[in-house]
Design an enzyme around this catalytic site. Structure first.
Site, mmCIF file in Angstrom:
data_model
loop_
_atom_site.group_PDB
_atom_site.id
_atom_site.type_symbol
_atom_site.label_atom_id
_atom_site.label_comp_id
_atom_site.label_asym_id
_atom_site.label_seq_id
_atom_site.Cartn_x
_atom_site.Cartn_y
_atom_site.Cartn_z
ATOM 1 N N GLU A 146 7.761 1.680 14.579
ATOM 2 C CA GLU A 146 8.487 2.397 13.533
ATOM 3 C C GLU A 146 8.429 3.886 13.849
ATOM 4 O O GLU A 146 7.641 4.346 14.660
ATOM 5 C CB GLU A 146 7.860 2.107 12.161
ATOM 6 C CG GLU A 146 8.032 0.645 11.793
ATOM 7 C CD GLU A 146 7.915 0.350 10.309
ATOM 8 O OE1 GLU A 146 6.867 0.622 9.737
ATOM 9 O OE2 GLU A 146 8.909 -0.170 9.745
ATOM 10 N N ASN A 194 0.801 -1.231 0.000
ATOM 11 C CA ASN A 194 0.000 0.000 0.000
ATOM 12 C C ASN A 194 0.835 1.283 0.000
ATOM 13 O O ASN A 194 0.395 2.306 -0.504
ATOM 14 C CB ASN A 194 -0.990 -0.013 1.168
ATOM 15 C CG ASN A 194 -0.332 -0.247 2.490
ATOM 16 O OD1 ASN A 194 0.848 -0.619 2.561
ATOM 17 N ND2 ASN A 194 -1.067 -0.041 3.560
ATOM 18 N N GLU A 234 4.897 -4.942 11.685
ATOM 19 C CA GLU A 234 3.828 -3.949 11.472
ATOM 20 C C GLU A 234 2.716 -4.653 10.714
ATOM 21 O O GLU A 234 2.804 -4.831 9.505
ATOM 22 C CB GLU A 234 4.374 -2.768 10.657
ATOM 23 C CG GLU A 234 5.376 -1.910 11.390
ATOM 24 C CD GLU A 234 4.761 -1.154 12.542
ATOM 25 O OE1 GLU A 234 3.519 -1.104 12.655
ATOM 26 O OE2 GLU A 234 5.527 -0.612 13.356
ATOM 27 N N CYS A 237 -3.408 0.106 6.950
ATOM 28 C CA CYS A 237 -3.463 -0.842 8.061
ATOM 29 C C CYS A 237 -4.125 -0.276 9.307
ATOM 30 O O CYS A 237 -4.787 -0.980 10.048
ATOM 31 C CB CYS A 237 -2.052 -1.286 8.399
ATOM 32 S SG CYS A 237 -0.962 0.121 8.625
ATOM 33 N N GLY A 265 1.109 -6.423 16.081
ATOM 34 C CA GLY A 265 2.536 -6.261 15.873
ATOM 35 C C GLY A 265 3.406 -6.193 17.098
ATOM 36 O O GLY A 265 2.941 -6.256 18.235
HETATM 37 P P1 NAD Z 1 1.193 -9.888 3.011
HETATM 38 O O1 NAD Z 1 1.276 -10.354 4.401
HETATM 39 O O2 NAD Z 1 0.496 -10.740 2.019
HETATM 40 O O3 NAD Z 1 2.647 -9.657 2.409
HETATM 41 C C1 NAD Z 1 3.554 -8.769 3.027
HETATM 42 C C2 NAD Z 1 4.953 -9.069 2.525
HETATM 43 O O4 NAD Z 1 5.412 -10.311 3.079
HETATM 44 C C3 NAD Z 1 5.074 -9.223 1.006
HETATM 45 O O5 NAD Z 1 6.269 -8.591 0.590
HETATM 46 C C4 NAD Z 1 5.162 -10.724 0.834
HETATM 47 O O6 NAD Z 1 5.841 -11.108 -0.341
HETATM 48 C C5 NAD Z 1 5.941 -11.125 2.061
HETATM 49 N N1 NAD Z 1 5.766 -12.517 2.478
HETATM 50 C C6 NAD Z 1 4.687 -13.314 2.329
HETATM 51 N N2 NAD Z 1 4.927 -14.528 2.886
HETATM 52 C C7 NAD Z 1 6.178 -14.489 3.397
HETATM 53 C C8 NAD Z 1 6.989 -15.442 4.091
HETATM 54 N N3 NAD Z 1 6.542 -16.655 4.387
HETATM 55 N N4 NAD Z 1 8.219 -15.054 4.475
HETATM 56 C C9 NAD Z 1 8.680 -13.810 4.219
HETATM 57 N N5 NAD Z 1 7.962 -12.878 3.555
HETATM 58 C C10 NAD Z 1 6.723 -13.218 3.146
HETATM 59 O O7 NAD Z 1 0.564 -8.440 3.095
HETATM 60 P P2 NAD Z 1 0.051 -7.514 1.914
HETATM 61 O O8 NAD Z 1 -1.182 -8.141 1.356
HETATM 62 O O9 NAD Z 1 1.170 -7.178 1.015
HETATM 63 O O10 NAD Z 1 -0.331 -6.181 2.699
HETATM 64 C C11 NAD Z 1 -1.536 -6.013 3.359
HETATM 65 C C12 NAD Z 1 -1.392 -6.284 4.839
HETATM 66 O O11 NAD Z 1 -0.341 -5.505 5.372
HETATM 67 C C13 NAD Z 1 -2.633 -5.903 5.615
HETATM 68 O O12 NAD Z 1 -2.909 -6.876 6.591
HETATM 69 C C14 NAD Z 1 -2.232 -4.609 6.295
HETATM 70 O O13 NAD Z 1 -2.942 -4.314 7.444
HETATM 71 C C15 NAD Z 1 -0.788 -4.816 6.535
HETATM 72 N N6 NAD Z 1 -0.100 -3.523 6.657
HETATM 73 C C16 NAD Z 1 0.366 -3.139 7.884
HETATM 74 C C17 NAD Z 1 0.977 -1.920 8.053
HETATM 75 C C18 NAD Z 1 1.491 -1.477 9.398
HETATM 76 O O14 NAD Z 1 2.343 -0.601 9.440
HETATM 77 N N7 NAD Z 1 1.036 -2.023 10.500
HETATM 78 C C19 NAD Z 1 1.137 -1.079 6.958
HETATM 79 C C20 NAD Z 1 0.668 -1.493 5.723
HETATM 80 C C21 NAD Z 1 0.049 -2.728 5.589
#
Ligand code: NAD
Length: 485
Positions: free
Chosen positions: A459, A154, A251, A285, A455
């Site tokens: 950050e 995002n 996060e 998020c 989390g």
């Molecule tokens: P996701 O969990 O599908 O993927 C996040 C990242 O992790 C990607 O780069 C992915 O390739 C990687 N990944 C996936 N499986 C992995 C593994 N087994 N080992 C290592 N890396 C792996 O999330 P998304 O769909 O890209 O993003 C949306 C999610 O992120 C939502 O749940 C949102 O709330 C969260 N988010 C949190 C914050 C925050 O700061 N708290 C900010 C933005 C988004």
């Protein structure tokens, strides 16, 4: 003709673009039209190895530079990012589909803020002197070593900078893996850091899916993993990092409460609810997706909310008048449409939106459901799209208990003119990043992060320094050593 968003190569390692077309091709789709605008290739094991060994080696000399020298480079990078804000914002819009109206003010600018802020702090990372009679202890704040950053889709520029800037300020190196959905922007961050004078290998970018992330997280040379992503991914990555006794920052997702009392200023509360649900088409998020409205102002709030939501300009994200863009992918659009159907099926009252917008690309109308109850799916699960759930409440005690009844704990907000109540309510909410009479502000000076399943670690702010460094303590004896034998 090559699209302007196509990067020179997929990865950025040791100060230069690197390609290896043996990796799985990853198409980059512009969410506003569905057209493919670029291709990158997932990192092969050889690319992962190159990035990790380079970063491991580069870290030693980087940590030996003074904080002032490191900080100067980060601040120079911040200046370059600001000078190129327009081009970087256009790229962010291609990467994510978010409207230029947003990306011009919230992405490269937020990344630049992080580079400037942590660049400023880099020279201030000192230890303390602890007198013990004639002896003393001194402490040193040292880098962790090689850090891995893994991003969500995002905020690709912001996430790369929120992780890279504090890591580098503390003398660490980083291998960053962007989300496979938005692989473009982090490459520009790496390019700019080099241009600003960062030594080659200090900040590297490799592309790939979860498998590449997994290879980075489990490598024994890696000292810390900072992930932005969903809770299920967070659990896997945290467990893998724990097996290697690595530091983590997680996060993760949320289902945050936004509580609006009868005495709140209605327009400010509606504005907070809009910012906390519809910015970036709801793909944030910390969004306050459970909007608890006290019964006395409920209908007035809903009427004003529907009226203002009707003013959203949905359309071409490159047109600066557009205030509401598409979902990042077709898949994400379908997930969100599925939740909207669930909301309708489970008996929530649709106030506005509720459909895919009649356009090319992956647009969904900003959607508001009222009369949502705590047990409905749309009130329990993170949707990550423009779907606001409005729930009613009577008393403060009741709403605090219901707001806390979730596995998540990222954010929380309260709107009221009664400041005693505002602070008491925030004090009782289980959340890491909170707002009073506002929602979703994320200045670099403020710590950002969640509690419970949302989390671990923080950050931004001085807190991030603690999560990218460790303390060495040194006992200094001035006299003789006494020993039992
Ligand atoms: P996701 O969990 O599908 O993927 C996040 C990242 O992790 C990607 O780069 C992915 O390739 C990687 N990944 C996936 N499986 C992995 C593994 N087994 N080992 C290592 N890396 C792996 O999330 P998304 O769909 O890209 O993003 C949306 C999610 O992120 C939502 O749940 C949102 O709330 C969260 N988010 C949190 C914050 C925050 O700061 N708290 C900010 C933005 C988004």
């Amino acid at each position: 003709m090559t699209h302007p968003a196509q990067p020179k190569a997929s990865h950025f390692i040791n100060g230069a673009y690197v390609e290896d077309t043996a990796g799985t091709p990853i198409p980059v789709i512009y969410a506003a039209t569905g057209e493919q605008i670029a291709t990158v290739y997932a990192a092969t094991p050889a690319i992962v190895e190159q990035a990790l060994s380079t970063a491991k080696e580069a870290q030693k000399a980087w940590a030996k530079m003074t904080g002032t020298e490191r900080g100067r480079i980060l601040r120079r990078a911040a200046d370059i990012m600001r000078e190129r804000n327009h081009d970087l914002s256009v790229l962010e819009t291609y990467d994510t589909g978010k409207p230029l109206q947003e990306t011009l003010v919230a992405d490269a600018t937020s990344g630049a803020d992080a580079l400037e802020y942590f660049g400023g702090l880099a020279a201030s990372l000192t230890g303390e002197h602890i007198p013990l009679g004639e002896d003393w202890v001194y402490t040193k704040r040292e880098a962790l070593g090689l850090c891995v950053g893994i991003g969500a889709w995002n905020y690709p520029t912001q996430i790369a900078c929120w992780k890279g800037a504090p890591a580098l300020a503390c003398g660490n190196s980083m291998v960053f893996k962007p989300s496979e959905t938005t692989p473009l922007c982090a490459l520009k961050v790496a390019e700019i850091l080099i241009e600003a004078g960062a030594p080659a290998g200090v900040f590297n970018v490799v592309q790939g899916m979860g498998e590449v992330g997994g290879a980075l997280v489990t490598d024994p040379r890696v000292d810390k993993v900072s992930l932005t992503g969903s809770v299920p991914t967070g659990k896997k990555v945290y467990a893998a990092a724990a097996a290697g006794m690595k530091h983590v920052t997680m996060e993760l997702g949320g289902k945050s409460p936004l509580i609006i009392f009868d005495d709140a200023d209605i327009d400010n509360a509606v504005g907070g609810a809009i910012n906390g649900n519809f910015y970036s088409s709801g793909q944030v998020c910390s969004n306050g997706t459970r909007v608890f409205v006290q019964k006395g102002i409920k209908e007035k709030f809903l009427a004003r909310l529907a009226e203002r939501t009707g003013n959203a300009i949905i359309g071409d994200p490159m047109d600066e008048a557009t205030s509401f863009g598409p979902m990042v992918t077709e898949n994400q659009m379908n997930i969100v449409l599925g939740y909207i159907e669930k909301g309708k099926e489970e008996g929530a009252r649709l106030i506005c939106g509720g459909n895919r917008a009649d356009k090319d690309g992956y647009f969904i109308e900003p959607t508001v459901f009222a009369d949502v109850t705590d047990d409905m799916t749309i009130a329990r699960e993170e949707i990550f799209g423009p779907v606001m759930s409005v729930l009613d409440f009577d008393t403060e005690e009741e709403v605090v208990a219901r707001a806390n009844d979730t596995e998540f704990g990222l954010s929380a907000g309260v709107f009221t003119k009664d400041f005693t109540r505002a602070h008491r309510v925030i004090g009782n909410l289980e959340a890491g990043s909170c707002f009073i009479n506002s929602y979703n502000d994320a200045p670099v000076e403020a710590p950002f992060g969640g509690v419970k399943a949302s989390g671990v670690g923080r950050e931004n702010s001085k807190e991030a320094i603690k999560h990218f460094s460790q303390v060495k303590s040194v006992y200094v004896r001035m006299g003789d050593v006494e020993a039992a034998f």
